[in-house]
Design an enzyme around this catalytic site. Structure first.
Site, mmCIF file in Angstrom:
data_model
loop_
_atom_site.group_PDB
_atom_site.id
_atom_site.type_symbol
_atom_site.label_atom_id
_atom_site.label_comp_id
_atom_site.label_asym_id
_atom_site.label_seq_id
_atom_site.Cartn_x
_atom_site.Cartn_y
_atom_site.Cartn_z
ATOM 1 N N LYS A 189 0.888 -1.170 0.000
ATOM 2 C CA LYS A 189 0.000 0.000 0.000
ATOM 3 C C LYS A 189 0.919 1.212 0.000
ATOM 4 O O LYS A 189 1.412 1.644 1.046
ATOM 5 C CB LYS A 189 -0.874 -0.028 1.254
ATOM 6 C CG LYS A 189 -2.244 0.638 1.072
ATOM 7 C CD LYS A 189 -2.184 2.107 0.719
ATOM 8 C CE LYS A 189 -2.042 2.990 1.925
ATOM 9 N NZ LYS A 189 -1.837 4.407 1.568
ATOM 10 N N GLU A 206 8.832 1.070 11.550
ATOM 11 C CA GLU A 206 9.892 2.082 11.427
ATOM 12 C C GLU A 206 9.195 3.438 11.448
ATOM 13 O O GLU A 206 8.484 3.786 10.505
ATOM 14 C CB GLU A 206 10.694 1.852 10.145
ATOM 15 C CG GLU A 206 11.470 0.543 10.218
ATOM 16 C CD GLU A 206 12.315 0.232 8.988
ATOM 17 O OE1 GLU A 206 12.300 1.024 8.029
ATOM 18 O OE2 GLU A 206 12.973 -0.815 9.001
ATOM 19 N N CYS A 215 13.497 10.384 7.633
ATOM 20 C CA CYS A 215 13.252 10.053 9.050
ATOM 21 C C CYS A 215 14.533 10.146 9.863
ATOM 22 O O CYS A 215 14.503 10.416 11.050
ATOM 23 C CB CYS A 215 12.670 8.659 9.156
ATOM 24 S SG CYS A 215 13.773 7.393 8.516
ATOM 25 N N GLU A 265 8.528 16.161 15.875
ATOM 26 C CA GLU A 265 9.046 15.943 14.519
ATOM 27 C C GLU A 265 8.324 16.879 13.554
ATOM 28 O O GLU A 265 7.100 16.860 13.461
ATOM 29 C CB GLU A 265 8.807 14.497 14.094
ATOM 30 C CG GLU A 265 9.382 14.195 12.719
ATOM 31 C CD GLU A 265 9.019 12.801 12.217
ATOM 32 O OE1 GLU A 265 7.835 12.434 12.248
ATOM 33 O OE2 GLU A 265 9.938 12.094 11.776
HETATM 34 P P1 NAD Z 1 1.934 8.286 7.667
HETATM 35 O O1 NAD Z 1 2.001 7.490 8.915
HETATM 36 O O2 NAD Z 1 0.994 9.410 7.590
HETATM 37 O O3 NAD Z 1 1.542 7.343 6.428
HETATM 38 C C1 NAD Z 1 2.300 6.219 6.090
HETATM 39 C C2 NAD Z 1 1.409 5.210 5.410
HETATM 40 O O4 NAD Z 1 0.440 4.731 6.327
HETATM 41 C C3 NAD Z 1 0.650 5.765 4.219
HETATM 42 O O5 NAD Z 1 0.648 4.798 3.204
HETATM 43 C C4 NAD Z 1 -0.741 5.959 4.789
HETATM 44 O O6 NAD Z 1 -1.765 5.898 3.822
HETATM 45 C C5 NAD Z 1 -0.827 4.783 5.740
HETATM 46 N N1 NAD Z 1 -1.815 4.940 6.814
HETATM 47 C C6 NAD Z 1 -2.199 6.088 7.434
HETATM 48 N N2 NAD Z 1 -3.138 5.816 8.375
HETATM 49 C C7 NAD Z 1 -3.330 4.468 8.363
HETATM 50 C C8 NAD Z 1 -4.178 3.587 9.086
HETATM 51 N N3 NAD Z 1 -5.023 4.025 10.018
HETATM 52 N N4 NAD Z 1 -4.106 2.262 8.808
HETATM 53 C C9 NAD Z 1 -3.268 1.796 7.871
HETATM 54 N N5 NAD Z 1 -2.466 2.591 7.131
HETATM 55 C C10 NAD Z 1 -2.483 3.905 7.377
HETATM 56 O O7 NAD Z 1 3.421 8.727 7.371
HETATM 57 P P2 NAD Z 1 3.930 9.667 6.176
HETATM 58 O O8 NAD Z 1 3.473 11.054 6.453
HETATM 59 O O9 NAD Z 1 3.598 9.021 4.882
HETATM 60 O O10 NAD Z 1 5.535 9.601 6.336
HETATM 61 C C11 NAD Z 1 6.257 10.474 7.133
HETATM 62 C C12 NAD Z 1 6.538 9.807 8.470
HETATM 63 O O11 NAD Z 1 7.203 8.584 8.269
HETATM 64 C C13 NAD Z 1 7.457 10.618 9.367
HETATM 65 O O12 NAD Z 1 6.989 10.541 10.686
HETATM 66 C C14 NAD Z 1 8.791 9.890 9.255
HETATM 67 O O13 NAD Z 1 9.656 10.041 10.347
HETATM 68 C C15 NAD Z 1 8.323 8.489 9.125
HETATM 69 N N6 NAD Z 1 9.361 7.646 8.505
HETATM 70 C C16 NAD Z 1 10.064 6.780 9.286
HETATM 71 C C17 NAD Z 1 11.066 5.994 8.718
HETATM 72 C C18 NAD Z 1 11.906 5.042 9.540
HETATM 73 O O14 NAD Z 1 12.635 4.265 8.948
HETATM 74 N N7 NAD Z 1 11.839 5.082 10.851
HETATM 75 C C19 NAD Z 1 11.342 6.116 7.362
HETATM 76 C C20 NAD Z 1 10.600 7.030 6.610
HETATM 77 C C21 NAD Z 1 9.606 7.786 7.187
HETATM 78 O O1 6OD Z 2 18.248 3.239 4.311
HETATM 79 C C1 6OD Z 2 17.301 2.579 4.718
HETATM 80 O O2 6OD Z 2 17.256 1.333 4.622
HETATM 81 C C2 6OD Z 2 16.164 3.242 5.333
HETATM 82 N N1 6OD Z 2 15.189 2.457 5.818
HETATM 83 C C3 6OD Z 2 16.128 4.599 5.386
HETATM 84 C C4 6OD Z 2 15.084 5.329 5.971
HETATM 85 C C5 6OD Z 2 14.985 6.654 5.752
HETATM 86 C C6 6OD Z 2 13.911 7.412 6.287
HETATM 87 O O3 6OD Z 2 13.373 8.315 5.729
#
Ligand code: NAD
Ligand code: 6OD
Length: 486
Positions: free
Chosen positions: A178, A254, A288, A390
């Protein structure tokens, strides 16, 4: 650019929905295409296709055959590199060179690395004495976990999606992806590559839509999904974890971060500015692992702030497709509003704006885009929401510290625990910081240097579990012990 149609990919075929929504380019708000929104029945069809492929053609391949197919997928991404780059740039607004050097090559590498790894992981084995004086041998067998739901964010769409799909398929699972509603393109393009590579129907499925009461919720609450791997916000992670509790299904999460960069007085100033310049501003701060809090030891503080300002002044904000552009827009007008609300809050909380703090001037053809200025503040209290929450934008707060102990307390003073970036020329300081910082990844004199064999993940509210190398195999396989009486 012609308007595209992003359909679901289920059982090797394109599937439509009656409901669709718009996908817009954040650089100029132009319409890229219409995205089909999956309902419950569509998600159910994807789960059934994934189950059938899991029990059928995918399970009948040898590991050698399976991993050879995954190498063909990687080759397909490389062959169609320009299309992937164009799709990622249009969906996210990231500079063209970033997609070329980071996102798309990592998409290919995620398949190659895990295809090779799965062939080389030893299984544990123990010979034991039995009570009657005989012997038995125990050995572990890895079996696929099953049908995996992969829920993805928008910031590094192909990179983060294949970071899950590569190991999941290498381990013999089938997947339903998704993608984020903001970035449907590269997951859809990858479906074409899967078909071209000869991946059997049903192994890789894509359903488009939103989160709550849409494809994300339908997928994560579906009882036919055996495991859920999610990257995104911490709040969404909590919702998904609750959904996964029904049926006791494992999750890998993550999540968000509020990562600290720590610069000691003995650091190489130029390298620290350049490294943290990437950590704060790359991908418009939407990584992230990015840094939103910088702590600098007092003797270096003023010089660091001045040099960091010069770095920010050198950022070329503009058209993602123009060579020389180093920063594009943020992902959407909605996200821009969130980032700008923190820019306003910083002023209310008494920040000194060292650089930026508003909306940049952009050429007229980009006027409708989601632009914010790269921004640096000093002088905020640690309690400010700007320092605690964040933001996920191209901004940071810089504060001084005196002692190493103080730096550790400041850096750890957050519910998150994803990454840190420490700058020092003293190895002992480096090792002590590596031990003291409550994070999943501590970079020393570097940032976002990735070896895919290493453990990746967050501590505290930044996630649960580790992926990368053999750690990915822990999540994507079940370990079965076979005990043979000799
Ligand atoms: P988000 O949580 O809003 O959405 C991520 C995904 O989850 C999307 O596909 C969304 O449609 C889906 N989603 C939302 N609500 C849901 C629900 N109730 N049930 C199932 N799916 C649902 O995140 P975003 O805004 O797309 O991404 C930014 C965030 O992601 C930031 O907080 C960032 O730190 C985090 N992030 C973390 C990592 C990591 O590796 N730790 C990597 C990249 C991004
Ligand atoms: O490098 C990766 O494998 C990884 N998961 C990076 C995540 C970046 C976050 O935005």
């Amino acid at each position: 650019m012609p308007v595209s149609e992003f359909r679901h990919f289920i059982n090797g075929e394109w599937v439509s929905s009656e409901r669709t929504f718009e996908n817009r380019n954040p650089a100029d708000n132009s319409l890229i295409g219409r995205v089909h929104e999956a309902d419950k029945a569509t998600v159910d069809a994807a789960v059934k296709a994934a189950r059938a492929a899991l029990q059928g053609p995918w399970s009948q391949l040898t590991v050698a055959q399976r991993t050879a197919l995954l190498h063909k997928v990687a080759d397909g991404i490389e062959r169609r590199n320009d299309e992937f780059v164009a799709a990622e740039v249009a969906d996210t607004g990231k500079p063209h060179h970033l997609a070329v050097h980071l996102d798309i090559p990592r998409g290919a590498a995620n398949f190659k690395v895990f295809a090779d790894l799965i062939k080389n992981v030893p299984a544990e084995s123990f010979v034991m004495d039995t009570p009657d004086g005989g012997k038995a041998v125990n050995y572990a067998v890895r079996t696929p976990r099953g049908v995996i739901g992969v829920v993805c964010p928008w910031n590094l769409p192909l990179l983060l999606m294949t970071w899950k799909v590569g190991p999941a398929l290498a381990c013999g699972n089938t997947v339903i992806v998704k993608p984020s509603e903001e970035t449907p393109a590269t997951a859809t393009l990858l479906a074409e590559v899967m078909n071209e590579a000869g991946i059997p129907p049903g192994v890789y499925n894509v359903v488009h839509g939103f989160g709550g009461d849409s494809a994300g919720e339908f997928l994560t609450s579906h009882p036919g999904v055996d495991g859920i791997t999610f990257t995104g916000e911490t709040g969404t992670g909590e919702v998904i974890m609750k959904a996964a509790a029904n049926g006791i299904r494992p999750v890998s999460l993550e999540l968000g971060g509020k990562n600290a960069g720590i610069v000691f007085a003995d650091a190489d100033l130029e390298k620290a500015v350049k490294g943290l310049g990437r950590a704060v501003f790359e991908n418009s701060g939407q990584v992230c692992l990015g840094t939103e809090r910088i702590y600098v030891q007092r003797p270096l503080f003023d010089r660091f702030v001045a040099a960091f300002k010069v770095h920010a002044q050198g950022i070329k904000v503009g058209d993602p497709n123009e060579s020389g552009t180093t920063m594009g827009p943020v992902i959407s007008l909605g996200h821009r509003e969130k980032v700008l609300s923190y820019y306003r809050q910083a002023q209310k909380d008494g920040a000194t704006v060292v650089h930026g703090g508003g909306v940049p001037d952009v050429p007229v053809h980009l006027a409708e885009g989601a632009w914010v200025e790269p921004t640096i503040w000093t002088g905020l209290p640690e309690t400010s929401s700007v320092v605690q929450e964040e933001i996920f934008g191209p901004c940071c707060h810089i504060a001084p510290f005196d002692t190493e102990e103080e730096a550790v307390v400041l850096a750890n003073n957050t519910p998150y625990g994803l990454a840190s970036s420490v700058w020092t020329s003293d190895l002992q300081t480096a090792h002590r910081m590596g031990a003291a910082l409550e994070v999943g990844i501590c970079w020393i004199n570097s940032w976002f240097l990735r070896d895919l064999r290493t453990a990746f993940g967050g501590s505290k509210q930044s996630g649960i579990g580790r992926e990368g190398g053999v750690h990915s195999l822990e999540f994507y396989t079940e370990l079965r012990n076979v005990c043979v009486r000799l």
